[in-house]
Motif scaffolding. Structure first.
Motif, mmCIF file in Angstrom:
data_model
loop_
_atom_site.group_PDB
_atom_site.id
_atom_site.type_symbol
_atom_site.label_atom_id
_atom_site.label_comp_id
_atom_site.label_asym_id
_atom_site.label_seq_id
_atom_site.Cartn_x
_atom_site.Cartn_y
_atom_site.Cartn_z
ATOM 1 N N TYR A 298 2.461 -31.523 41.612
ATOM 2 C CA TYR A 298 2.074 -31.866 40.452
ATOM 3 C C TYR A 298 1.670 -30.964 39.440
ATOM 4 C CZ TYR A 298 -0.041 -35.224 36.723
ATOM 5 O OH TYR A 298 -0.464 -35.660 35.906
ATOM 6 N N THR A 299 2.512 -30.675 38.576
ATOM 7 C CA THR A 299 2.432 -29.565 37.618
ATOM 8 C C THR A 299 2.107 -29.936 36.269
ATOM 9 O OG1 THR A 299 4.838 -29.700 36.847
ATOM 10 C CG2 THR A 299 4.364 -28.472 38.731
ATOM 11 N N SER A 300 1.921 -29.050 35.505
ATOM 12 C CA SER A 300 1.343 -29.396 34.080
ATOM 13 C C SER A 300 2.478 -29.637 33.321
ATOM 14 C CB SER A 300 0.748 -28.020 33.471
ATOM 15 O OG SER A 300 1.836 -27.029 33.350
ATOM 16 N N GLU A 301 3.823 -29.426 33.707
ATOM 17 C CA GLU A 301 4.910 -30.116 33.059
ATOM 18 C C GLU A 301 5.215 -31.414 33.077
ATOM 19 O OE1 GLU A 301 4.994 -27.457 35.010
ATOM 20 O OE2 GLU A 301 5.619 -25.805 33.592
ATOM 21 N N THR A 302 4.824 -32.214 34.268
ATOM 22 C CA THR A 302 4.653 -33.557 34.505
ATOM 23 C C THR A 302 3.742 -34.078 33.494
ATOM 24 O OG1 THR A 302 5.275 -33.130 36.783
ATOM 25 C CG2 THR A 302 4.418 -35.186 36.209
ATOM 26 N N LEU A 303 2.786 -33.528 33.508
ATOM 27 C CA LEU A 303 1.620 -34.046 32.411
ATOM 28 C C LEU A 303 2.057 -34.088 31.032
ATOM 29 C CD1 LEU A 303 -1.295 -35.009 31.864
ATOM 30 C CD2 LEU A 303 -2.110 -32.698 31.873
ATOM 31 N N MET A 304 2.551 -32.925 30.598
ATOM 32 C CA MET A 304 3.171 -32.802 29.309
ATOM 33 C C MET A 304 4.353 -33.996 29.131
ATOM 34 S SD MET A 304 1.244 -30.569 28.134
ATOM 35 C CE MET A 304 1.968 -30.850 26.502
ATOM 36 N N ARG A 305 5.096 -34.030 29.931
ATOM 37 C CA ARG A 305 6.271 -34.892 29.615
ATOM 38 C C ARG A 305 5.677 -36.507 29.560
ATOM 39 N NH1 ARG A 305 8.813 -33.733 33.619
ATOM 40 N NH2 ARG A 305 8.041 -35.491 35.080
ATOM 41 N N GLU A 306 4.460 -36.931 30.359
ATOM 42 C CA GLU A 306 4.074 -38.255 30.356
ATOM 43 C C GLU A 306 3.208 -38.172 28.874
ATOM 44 O OE1 GLU A 306 4.457 -40.623 32.071
ATOM 45 O OE2 GLU A 306 6.107 -39.202 33.225
ATOM 46 N N MET A 307 2.511 -37.097 28.640
ATOM 47 C CA MET A 307 1.931 -37.309 27.175
ATOM 48 C C MET A 307 2.871 -37.305 25.968
ATOM 49 S SD MET A 307 -0.942 -34.297 27.818
ATOM 50 C CE MET A 307 -1.194 -34.269 26.122
ATOM 51 N N GLN A 308 4.065 -36.540 26.230
ATOM 52 C CA GLN A 308 4.971 -36.791 24.955
ATOM 53 C C GLN A 308 5.605 -38.156 24.861
ATOM 54 O OE1 GLN A 308 7.541 -33.660 26.375
ATOM 55 N NE2 GLN A 308 6.328 -31.982 25.382
ATOM 56 N N ASN A 309 6.077 -38.581 26.194
ATOM 57 C CA ASN A 309 6.120 -40.111 26.211
ATOM 58 C C ASN A 309 5.262 -40.992 25.471
ATOM 59 O OD1 ASN A 309 8.812 -39.576 27.575
ATOM 60 N ND2 ASN A 309 8.044 -40.176 29.503
ATOM 61 N N ASN A 310 3.938 -41.052 25.864
ATOM 62 C CA ASN A 310 3.011 -41.706 25.184
ATOM 63 C C ASN A 310 2.745 -41.589 23.455
ATOM 64 O OD1 ASN A 310 1.104 -43.474 26.933
ATOM 65 N ND2 ASN A 310 1.894 -41.763 28.065
ATOM 66 N N ILE A 311 2.907 -40.282 23.219
ATOM 67 C CA ILE A 311 3.172 -39.905 21.747
ATOM 68 C C ILE A 311 4.198 -40.648 21.065
ATOM 69 C CG2 ILE A 311 3.335 -37.966 20.167
ATOM 70 C CD1 ILE A 311 1.785 -36.377 22.094
ATOM 71 N N SER A 312 5.288 -40.853 21.803
ATOM 72 C CA SER A 312 6.409 -41.014 21.392
ATOM 73 C C SER A 312 6.388 -42.654 21.032
ATOM 74 C CB SER A 312 7.672 -40.785 22.288
ATOM 75 O OG SER A 312 8.090 -39.486 22.149
ATOM 76 N N TYR A 313 5.597 -43.379 22.141
ATOM 77 C CA TYR A 313 5.253 -44.873 21.986
ATOM 78 C C TYR A 313 4.377 -44.915 20.993
ATOM 79 C CZ TYR A 313 3.676 -49.492 23.274
ATOM 80 O OH TYR A 313 3.155 -50.665 23.296
#
Length: 524
Positions: free
Chosen positions: A333-348
């Protein structure tokens, strides 16, 4: 004999009492006036003898059907009674009174208990008990009640901002009542709904906590009780009739259906609410975590999110892991995974703002997506009419915005979707890429709170698409998808008056299912 209000009569009689003889005469006069008939709990029909409601399509036991955490137990079912009536007339060892901290609350149940018990109860409370804290219990004598004891408890006030605290307090009420009953040697107990609409507590949520707490307690201490009477009001009986099978299933089929209908979180070993984000995590090497945190901190600064709400979304990620949308801590579980999920939530969030401000009338006017009443559990029912969804003709960006606009306020709680594939053609079939994009942009609450996705009138195409999509793209909802050959199968989940669908669907359904559709409509 003309009607006399019981409470008025009792207060009038007690006001005249000066000695024991007058008290006895007054009680005899009262009993004659009210023609009181005591109800023996042993004579009430137990839950085990109540026939289950029709369950719709037969579910076959197997690896694809989840097991219920509340298995069928005939011995426990024989101890439970669902009853509508005056709790003050029940011949049990103890009854429960839901009150406030000063023990002066006026509500229909308390009024009946105080009226039947008499002035001695008020005197005992005022002189000896005086108060009771939220979640705690106090015990008094039953006085003139058929019951030997009254167990008083104080339910919580409900505020969505402090939902967890309210759930914990309500659980404590039921747990402490049951524990106190055991300490008193109570074999028969009558419990009303402790949660109160007067305190803004949602009745269905309160019933879930009540039933799972009682079930967990009986799992451990069932020999302590002969009967537990759920003495509910008319306004609550429908909720308990629907939820009781989830926690006290009477057949194997009812248990299988219950496993699909239970909330995602059914509490701990005692039925208490669980907070996954507060559980302790154990990692192999703390230095690895610190290294990731340092890299993540740098990336957050570069994004400029700072103290933004998305930088505090760890709890959301935990919930998504439970749904299978994210890797567990056993995988990398890397910070890239966290960043991707954060970006998805920002997009939402960006799409949600647009959905609330842009003109979406060209999509809403199509009528292919709308809310249609609620199911038997009080959950919103979202209807999607496939024939009216012209995938190759409509503005897909605005279609996504309308989906978010309609569903965002509904998916904060449990909900269900009924998709009608009736008389669709290839022009109505969305592409897999678009489905994947929509699924990925929707936050975890959409998947977590979706309790059932019904596909009515499925074809070979829908079955293949559903298998592929739920296997490779959305395993979190795989066990929530049901293919139904006809509209009548929906009526085990929702009543006909709560399902508003276009006429062409009912007409088509009657041509392929005939009289069964008519019978289902009338019986529902």
């Amino acid at each position: 004999m003309s009607f006399v209000d019981p409470l008025t009569l009792r207060l009038s009689l007690h006001a005249q009492l000066n000695n024991g003889k007058m008290r006895l005469d007054a009680e005899q006069t009262l009993d004659a006036a009210l023609n009181v008939e005591v109800v023996d709990a042993a004579a009430l029909k137990p839950w085990s003898q109540i026939a289950p409601l029709p369950l719709g399509p037969l579910i076959t036991p197997g690896p694809h059907n989840p097991a219920s955490t509340f298995p069928c137990d005939p011995k426990l079912n024989a101890k439970i009674v669902l009853w509508v009536g005056d709790i003050s007339l029940l011949n049990v060892d103890a009854v429960v009174n839901s009150t406030n901290e000063s023990m002066t609350e006026r509500n229909p149940v308390s009024d009946r208990i105080y009226s039947q018990a008499g002035q001695e109860l008020l005197d005992e409370i005022q002189n000896e008990i005086k108060e009771c804290k939220t979640g705690d219990v106090q015990v008094t004598s039953g006085h003139n009640l058929p019951a030997r004891f009254i167990i008083h408890t104080v339910g919580p006030k409900y505020n969505v901002k402090y939902q967890t605290a309210a759930e914990n307090s309500l659980h404590s009420c039921y747990r402490n009542v049951l524990q106190k009953a055991c300490e008193l040697g109570v074999a028969t107990l009558a419990i009303p709904a402790i949660n109160s609409v007067k305190r803004n507590y949602p009745p269905d949520q309160g019933a879930h906590i009540a039933l799972r707490t009682i079930r967990r307690f009986l799992d451990k201490y069932s020999p302590s009780f002969e009967r537990i009477v759920l003495a509910v009001e008319n306004s609550d009986v429908g909720i308990y009739e629907l939820l009781l099978p989830l926690y006290f299933p009477r057949t194997e089929q009812e248990e299988l259906h219950a496993a699909r209908q239970l909330p995602n979180c059914v509490g701990g070993s005692d039925g208490e609410p669980l907070l996954p984000d507060r559980q302790i995590r154990i990692i192999d090497n703390p230095h690895h975590l610190h290294a990731d945190d340092e890299g993540l901190s740098t990336q957050l600064e570069s994004l400029g999110v700072g103290e933004h709400a998305f930088s505090q979304m760890q709890g959301d990620l935990d919930q998504q892991r439970l749904l299978g949308d994210l890797p567990t801590y056993n995988s990398q579980y890397t910070s890239e995974t966290l960043m991707r999920e954060m970006q998805n939530n920002i997009s939402y969030e960006r799409l949600l703002r647009r959905a609330r401000t842009e003109d979406l009338s060209e999509i809403s006017g199509i009528g292919c997506l709308y809310q249609s009443g609620v199911d038997r559990f009080g959950r919103p029912v979202i209807v999607f009419v496939g024939k009216w969804f012209k995938f190759n003709e409509i503005n897909l960006e605005k279609a996504l915005l309308y989906l978010i606009y309609l569903l965002d306020p509904l998916v904060k709680g449990d909900y269900v979707i009924s998709y009608f594939h009736t008389l669709t053609s290839s022009n109505n079939y969305p592409s897999f890429n678009w489905l994947k994009e929509v699924y990925n942009i929707l936050p975890y609450k959409y998947k977590k709170n979706l309790k059932a996705f019904y596909i009515v009138h499925p074809t070979f195409w829908t079955k293949m698409m559903t298998w592929w999509f739920t296997t490779f793209m959305a395993p979190a909802i795989k066990q929530k998808v049901f293919s139904l050959p006809g509209v009548e199968y929906l009526y085990s989940a929702m009543t006909p008056d709560q399902l508003e669908i276009p006429a062409f669907i009912t007409e088509y359904d009657m041509t392929i299912n005939g009289i069964r559709y008519v019978n289902a409509s009338e019986s529902g």
